[in-house]
Design a protein around this motif. Structure first.
Motif, PDB file in Angstrom:
ATOM      1  N   ALA A   3     139.570 -10.782 -90.936  1.00 52.96           N
ATOM      2  CA  ALA A   3     139.440  -9.668 -91.880  1.00 52.96           C
ATOM      3  C   ALA A   3     140.328  -9.852 -93.101  1.00 52.96           C
ATOM      4  O   ALA A   3     140.188  -9.139 -94.085  1.00 52.96           O
ATOM      5  N   THR A   4     141.266 -10.830 -93.031  1.00 51.21           N
ATOM      6  CA  THR A   4     142.133 -11.088 -94.193  1.00 51.21           C
ATOM      7  C   THR A   4     141.541 -12.140 -95.124  1.00 51.21           C
ATOM      8  O   THR A   4     142.043 -12.336 -96.220  1.00 51.21           O
ATOM      9  N   SER A   5     140.492 -12.827 -94.673  1.00 50.04           N
ATOM     10  CA  SER A   5     139.906 -13.888 -95.495  1.00 50.04           C
ATOM     11  C   SER A   5     139.326 -13.326 -96.777  1.00 50.04           C
ATOM     12  O   SER A   5     138.548 -12.379 -96.747  1.00 50.04           O
ATOM     13  N   PRO A   6     139.706 -13.895 -97.891  1.00 54.31           N
ATOM     14  CA  PRO A   6     139.103 -13.428 -99.141  1.00 54.31           C
ATOM     15  C   PRO A   6     137.624 -13.815 -99.163  1.00 54.31           C
ATOM     16  O   PRO A   6     137.254 -14.909 -98.766  1.00 54.31           O
ATOM     17  N   ASP A   7     136.800 -12.893 -99.574  1.00 51.97           N
ATOM     18  CA  ASP A   7     135.358 -13.146 -99.625  1.00 51.97           C
ATOM     19  C   ASP A   7     134.849 -12.565-100.927  1.00 51.97           C
ATOM     20  O   ASP A   7     134.871 -11.353-101.127  1.00 51.97           O
ATOM     21  N   PRO A   8     134.383 -13.426-101.810  1.00 54.93           N
ATOM     22  CA  PRO A   8     133.900 -12.924-103.100  1.00 54.93           C
ATOM     23  C   PRO A   8     132.656 -12.057-102.932  1.00 54.93           C
ATOM     24  O   PRO A   8     132.283 -11.339-103.847  1.00 54.93           O
ATOM     25  N   GLY A   9     132.027 -12.068-101.742  1.00 54.14           N
ATOM     26  CA  GLY A   9     130.815 -11.285-101.537  1.00 54.14           C
ATOM     27  C   GLY A   9     131.075  -9.879-101.017  1.00 54.14           C
ATOM     28  O   GLY A   9     130.126  -9.178-100.667  1.00 54.14           O
ATOM     29  N   LEU A  10     132.323  -9.440-100.992  1.00 52.27           N
ATOM     30  CA  LEU A  10     132.616  -8.081-100.521  1.00 52.27           C
ATOM     31  C   LEU A  10     132.084  -7.055-101.517  1.00 52.27           C
ATOM     32  O   LEU A  10     132.166  -7.268-102.730  1.00 52.27           O
ATOM     33  N   PRO A  11     131.583  -5.941-101.007  1.00 53.51           N
ATOM     34  CA  PRO A  11     131.128  -4.878-101.912  1.00 53.51           C
ATOM     35  C   PRO A  11     132.291  -4.353-102.757  1.00 53.51           C
ATOM     36  O   PRO A  11     133.448  -4.397-102.323  1.00 53.51           O
ATOM     37  N   PRO A  12     132.007  -3.843-103.932  1.00 53.56           N
ATOM     38  CA  PRO A  12     133.065  -3.282-104.781  1.00 53.56           C
ATOM     39  C   PRO A  12     133.823  -2.189-104.035  1.00 53.56           C
ATOM     40  O   PRO A  12     133.229  -1.377-103.334  1.00 53.56           O
ATOM     41  N   GLY A  13     135.135  -2.218-104.152  1.00 53.62           N
ATOM     42  CA  GLY A  13     135.976  -1.200-103.532  1.00 53.62           C
ATOM     43  C   GLY A  13     136.382  -1.524-102.105  1.00 53.62           C
ATOM     44  O   GLY A  13     137.186  -0.814-101.513  1.00 53.62           O
ATOM     45  N   LEU A  14     135.833  -2.571-101.525  1.00 57.22           N
ATOM     46  CA  LEU A  14     136.197  -2.966-100.162  1.00 57.22           C
ATOM     47  C   LEU A  14     137.071  -4.199-100.247  1.00 57.22           C
ATOM     48  O   LEU A  14     136.655  -5.246-100.735  1.00 57.22           O
ATOM     49  N   ASN A  15     138.307  -4.051 -99.797  1.00 52.77           N
ATOM     50  CA  ASN A  15     139.272  -5.139 -99.871  1.00 52.77           C
ATOM     51  C   ASN A  15     139.518  -5.731 -98.494  1.00 52.77           C
ATOM     52  O   ASN A  15     139.494  -5.007 -97.492  1.00 52.77           O
ATOM     53  N   ALA A  16     139.792  -7.015 -98.453  1.00 50.61           N
ATOM     54  CA  ALA A  16     140.196  -7.666 -97.206  1.00 50.61           C
ATOM     55  C   ALA A  16     141.504  -7.037 -96.736  1.00 50.61           C
ATOM     56  O   ALA A  16     142.246  -6.444 -97.523  1.00 50.61           O
ATOM     57  N   LEU A  17     141.770  -7.165 -95.454  1.00 56.24           N
ATOM     58  CA  LEU A  17     143.009  -6.618 -94.900  1.00 56.24           C
ATOM     59  C   LEU A  17     144.196  -7.473 -95.316  1.00 56.24           C
ATOM     60  O   LEU A  17     144.082  -8.697 -95.434  1.00 56.24           O
ATOM     61  N   SER A  18     145.332  -6.823 -95.466  1.00 55.46           N
ATOM     62  CA  SER A  18     146.576  -7.559 -95.681  1.00 55.46           C
ATOM     63  C   SER A  18     146.967  -8.189 -94.343  1.00 55.46           C
ATOM     64  O   SER A  18     146.421  -7.842 -93.289  1.00 55.46           O
ATOM     65  N   GLU A  19     147.927  -9.097 -94.369  1.00 50.06           N
ATOM     66  CA  GLU A  19     148.385  -9.717 -93.119  1.00 50.06           C
ATOM     67  C   GLU A  19     148.934  -8.658 -92.168  1.00 50.06           C
ATOM     68  O   GLU A  19     148.706  -8.727 -90.958  1.00 50.06           O
ATOM     69  N   SER A  20     149.650  -7.669 -92.694  1.00 51.74           N
ATOM     70  CA  SER A  20     150.202  -6.604 -91.854  1.00 51.74           C
ATOM     71  C   SER A  20     149.096  -5.744 -91.260  1.00 51.74           C
ATOM     72  O   SER A  20     149.141  -5.380 -90.078  1.00 51.74           O
ATOM     73  N   GLU A  21     148.088  -5.417 -92.066  1.00 48.43           N
ATOM     74  CA  GLU A  21     146.956  -4.629 -91.562  1.00 48.43           C
ATOM     75  C   GLU A  21     146.201  -5.403 -90.482  1.00 48.43           C
ATOM     76  O   GLU A  21     145.807  -4.840 -89.464  1.00 48.43           O
ATOM     77  N   GLU A  22     146.009  -6.681 -90.714  1.00 48.65           N
ATOM     78  CA  GLU A  22     145.343  -7.537 -89.726  1.00 48.65           C
ATOM     79  C   GLU A  22     146.138  -7.551 -88.422  1.00 48.65           C
ATOM     80  O   GLU A  22     145.571  -7.470 -87.327  1.00 48.65           O
ATOM     81  N   ALA A  23     147.451  -7.649 -88.511  1.00 48.87           N
ATOM     82  CA  ALA A  23     148.302  -7.673 -87.314  1.00 48.87           C
ATOM     83  C   ALA A  23     148.177  -6.362 -86.531  1.00 48.87           C
ATOM     84  O   ALA A  23     148.093  -6.375 -85.301  1.00 48.87           O
ATOM     85  N   VAL A  24     148.146  -5.239 -87.244  1.00 43.35           N
ATOM     86  CA  VAL A  24     147.994  -3.940 -86.581  1.00 43.35           C
ATOM     87  C   VAL A  24     146.629  -3.857 -85.906  1.00 43.35           C
ATOM     88  O   VAL A  24     146.514  -3.430 -84.746  1.00 43.35           O
ATOM     89  N   MET A  25     145.578  -4.257 -86.608  1.00 44.69           N
ATOM     90  CA  MET A  25     144.231  -4.209 -86.045  1.00 44.69           C
ATOM     91  C   MET A  25     144.149  -5.049 -84.776  1.00 44.69           C
ATOM     92  O   MET A  25     143.591  -4.620 -83.759  1.00 44.69           O
ATOM     93  N   ARG A  26     144.698  -6.237 -84.795  1.00 42.17           N
ATOM     94  CA  ARG A  26     144.652  -7.118 -83.622  1.00 42.17           C
ATOM     95  C   ARG A  26     145.507  -6.558 -82.487  1.00 42.17           C
ATOM     96  O   ARG A  26     145.135  -6.664 -81.314  1.00 42.17           O
ATOM     97  N   ALA A  27     146.648  -5.964 -82.811  1.00 40.68           N
ATOM     98  CA  ALA A  27     147.501  -5.366 -81.776  1.00 40.68           C
ATOM     99  C   ALA A  27     146.789  -4.185 -81.115  1.00 40.68           C
ATOM    100  O   ALA A  27     146.856  -4.020 -79.888  1.00 40.68           O
ATOM    101  N   PHE A  28     146.103  -3.357 -81.911  1.00 42.71           N
ATOM    102  CA  PHE A  28     145.318  -2.253 -81.341  1.00 42.71           C
ATOM    103  C   PHE A  28     144.248  -2.796 -80.398  1.00 42.71           C
ATOM    104  O   PHE A  28     144.054  -2.280 -79.297  1.00 42.71           O
ATOM    105  N   GLY A  29     143.552  -3.827 -80.830  1.00 44.22           N
ATOM    106  CA  GLY A  29     142.524  -4.418 -79.990  1.00 44.22           C
ATOM    107  C   GLY A  29     143.081  -4.922 -78.676  1.00 44.22           C
ATOM    108  O   GLY A  29     142.503  -4.717 -77.605  1.00 44.22           O
TER     109      GLY A  29
END
Length: 159
Positions: A3-29
Motif C-alpha cells: 500500500a506504500t508503493s507509489p502508483d501513478p494510476g491512483l485516482p485523484p485524492g487517493l494517496n499511498a500509505l506512509s511507512e508508518s501507516e503501512e506498519a499500523v495496517m499490517r500490525a492490525f492485520g
C-alpha cells in the motif's frame, strides 16, 4: 503490491500509505489473526473451553433474563447461524444453555443461559481475564484507553 508503493494510476485524492501507516495496517492485520488464537489457546489449556464457547456464555450472561434470540447471539459472536446452532447444541448437552421457542415468533429460537452455564462462566472468567491482561493491557502502558476504545469503535463502525 504494498500500500506504500507509489502508483501513478491512483485516482485523484487517493494517496499511498506512509511507512508508518503501512506498519499500523499490517500490525492490525496480524493482531486480528494472532490475538484470538492466543486467547483461545489460553482458555483451552486452562479451562478446556474455547473462546467461542466463552463468548456465547458471556453474551447470554449480559442479556436481559440471560436470553438471546439465536440469530442475535450468532451476530454478537460473529458466527454464522448454522455455526451458532452447532455450538449451542454442544453447550446444551453440557447443560450450560437451553434452547427454547421464541414467545413472540414461533419460528425463532432463543438461547437461555442456565445456572450451570453461569457457574461455568464464572469459573472460566479468571483465566480469560488473565489472558486479556497478558495479551492486551500489559502492552498498552499509559495509553489513553478511553480514546483508544473510541477510535477502535469508530473503525469498527466504518467497516
Amino acid at each position: 503490491m504494498s500500500a506504500t508503493s507509489p502508483d501513478p494510476g491512483l485516482p485523484p485524492g487517493l494517496n499511498a500509505l506512509s511507512e508508518s501507516e503501512e506498519a499500523v495496517m499490517r500490525a492490525f492485520g496480524r493482531i486480528l489473526l494472532v490475538l484470538p488464537r492466543a486467547m483461545n489457546a489460553d482458555l483451552e489449556a486452562e479451562q478446556r473451553m474455547s473462546l467461542s464457547e466463552y463468548s456465547v456464555l458471556r453474551h447470554l450472561s449480559e442479556s436481559p433474563h440471560r436470553r438471546m434470540r439465536m440469530s442475535e447471539l450468532a451476530q454478537a459472536c460473529d458466527m454464522s447461524l448454522s455455526g451458532m446452532t452447532r455450538l449451542a447444541a454442544k453447550l446444551e448437552t453440557l447443560g450450560f444453555v437451553k434452547r427454547v421457542k421464541c414467545d413472540e415468533d414461533a419460528r425463532g429460537w432463543n438461547a437461555v443461559l442456565t445456572d450451570k452455564g453461569l457457574a461455568r462462566l464464572r469459573e472460566a472468567w479468571p483465566a480469560h481475564l488473565s489472558s486479556v491482561r497478558r495479551h492486551i493491557f500489559d502492552h498498552l502502558g499509559d495509553l489513553d484507553l478511553d480514546a483508544l476504545a473510541k477510535t477502535l469503535n469508530k473503525i469498527a463502525g466504518d467497516a
